[in-house]
Design a protein around this motif. Structure first.
Motif, short mmCIF file in Angstrom:
data_model
loop_
_atom_site.label_atom_id
_atom_site.label_comp_id
_atom_site.label_asym_id
_atom_site.label_seq_id
_atom_site.Cartn_x
_atom_site.Cartn_y
_atom_site.Cartn_z
N ARG A 248 0.96 4.06 -2.96
CA ARG A 248 0.68 5.46 -2.61
C ARG A 248 1.85 6.36 -3.00
O ARG A 248 1.64 7.48 -3.45
N HIS A 249 3.06 5.86 -2.80
CA HIS A 249 4.25 6.63 -3.18
C HIS A 249 4.23 6.92 -4.69
O HIS A 249 4.51 8.05 -5.11
N LEU B 150 1.57 7.01 -6.66
CA LEU B 150 0.49 7.96 -6.94
C LEU B 150 0.88 9.39 -6.58
O LEU B 150 0.67 10.33 -7.35
N GLU B 151 1.45 9.55 -5.39
CA GLU B 151 1.81 10.89 -4.93
C GLU B 151 2.91 11.50 -5.78
O GLU B 151 2.91 12.71 -6.04
N ILE C 195 0.84 -1.20 0.00
CA ILE C 195 0.00 0.00 0.00
C ILE C 195 0.88 1.25 0.00
O ILE C 195 0.63 2.20 -0.75
N ARG C 196 1.91 1.26 0.85
CA ARG C 196 2.83 2.40 0.88
C ARG C 196 3.51 2.60 -0.47
O ARG C 196 3.69 3.73 -0.93
#
Length: 252
Positions: free
Chosen positions: A101-102, A104-105, A97-98
């Motif tokens: 998310r990384h 995406l960000e 998940i991290r």
């Protein structure tokens, strides 16, 4: 407390028919059947259903689940094993998940993403260390061996390993010296344990590389904080290291 079959089925997200099927297979008999013919389940029965659902989610078939439950008579120990497996899976999913998310960000902010962060959780956590120390083949063969085991076999291996670690810690706390008969017997047991893992030099019968492996592992137990903690701290890990080094010098 006890609950009706309908209440249990709704809470578990299964059908009453599924619970009756589990009963027919001997997996989950009801705690009692009322005079009205209704099936009732107490807390122990619901805990058993929890174990069935956990094993089912791991991809095990119902016959295999029946075999696992039949072998695991100690329900508390079995649940502890399940908790450990679920925590490992949770950690792996949280890493992924991290990582996503990384990615995406980074895309949203227009910055360059980190390759290491993008792939965190998608690689085997021990792969790089194993490959750098003992080669790609050792990792591939041992990894395939481990993932080829059934859940029951993995749990049995974990118990054997835990027993070995506990014996090491007990010997250290009892003040044994690394060269004592007790410590050397544990070192022999440790090497035999390594020999059961395909791909290792010990399993291959390669004496020279086996000595290197045993000495390298002993050193890693001291240098790696997580391994040191396993053996009761740096001093306990140093006891294991010294005993293994002595065994490699005299008996291998």
């Amino acid at each position: 407390m006890e609950w009706t079959i309908r209440q249990v089925a709704e809470s578990a997200g299964v059908t009453s028919r599924t619970l009756r099927h589990y009963d027919d297979l001997g997996l989950l008999p009801p705690s009692r059947i009322g005079v009205n013919g209704y099936r009732y389940y107490d807390a122990s029965a619901v805990a058993r259903l929890q174990r069935i659902l956990l094993l089912r989610d791991l991809g095990l078939s119902l016959p295999v689940i029946a075999d696992v439950l039949g072998r695991q008579k100690d329900e508390e120990a079995a649940l502890r094993d399940h908790v450990e497996l679920l925590e490992l899976e949770r950690d792996r999913l949280e890493q992924r998940i991290r990582a996503v998310r990384h990615t995406l960000e980074a895309g949203r902010s227009g910055t360059a993403p980190s390759m290491r962060m993008m792939l965190e959780g998608f690689n085997d956590r021990y792969r790089d260390d194993i490959v750098s120390r003992w080669g790609e083949r050792v990792f591939l063969e041992s990894n395939a061996w481990w993932h080829g085991k059934t859940l029951d076999e993995q749990i049995a291996w974990k118990h054997d390993t835990d027993d070995l670690v506990a014996a090491w810690v007990a010997a250290w706390k009892d003040g044994e010296s690394p060269g004592s008969g007790r410590a050397q017997a544990l070192a022999a047991r440790h090497v035999e344990w390594l020999g059961r893992i395909p791909g290792t030099p010990v399993a291959d019968g390669d004496r020279e590389r086996s000595v290197q492996l045993v000495r390298g592992l002993g050193q890693m137990y001291v240098q790696n904080p997580s391994f040191a903690a396993t053996y009761g701290g740096v001093d306990g890990a140093a006891f294991v290291r010294d005993a293994l080094h002595e065994y490699a010098r005299l008996s291998m």
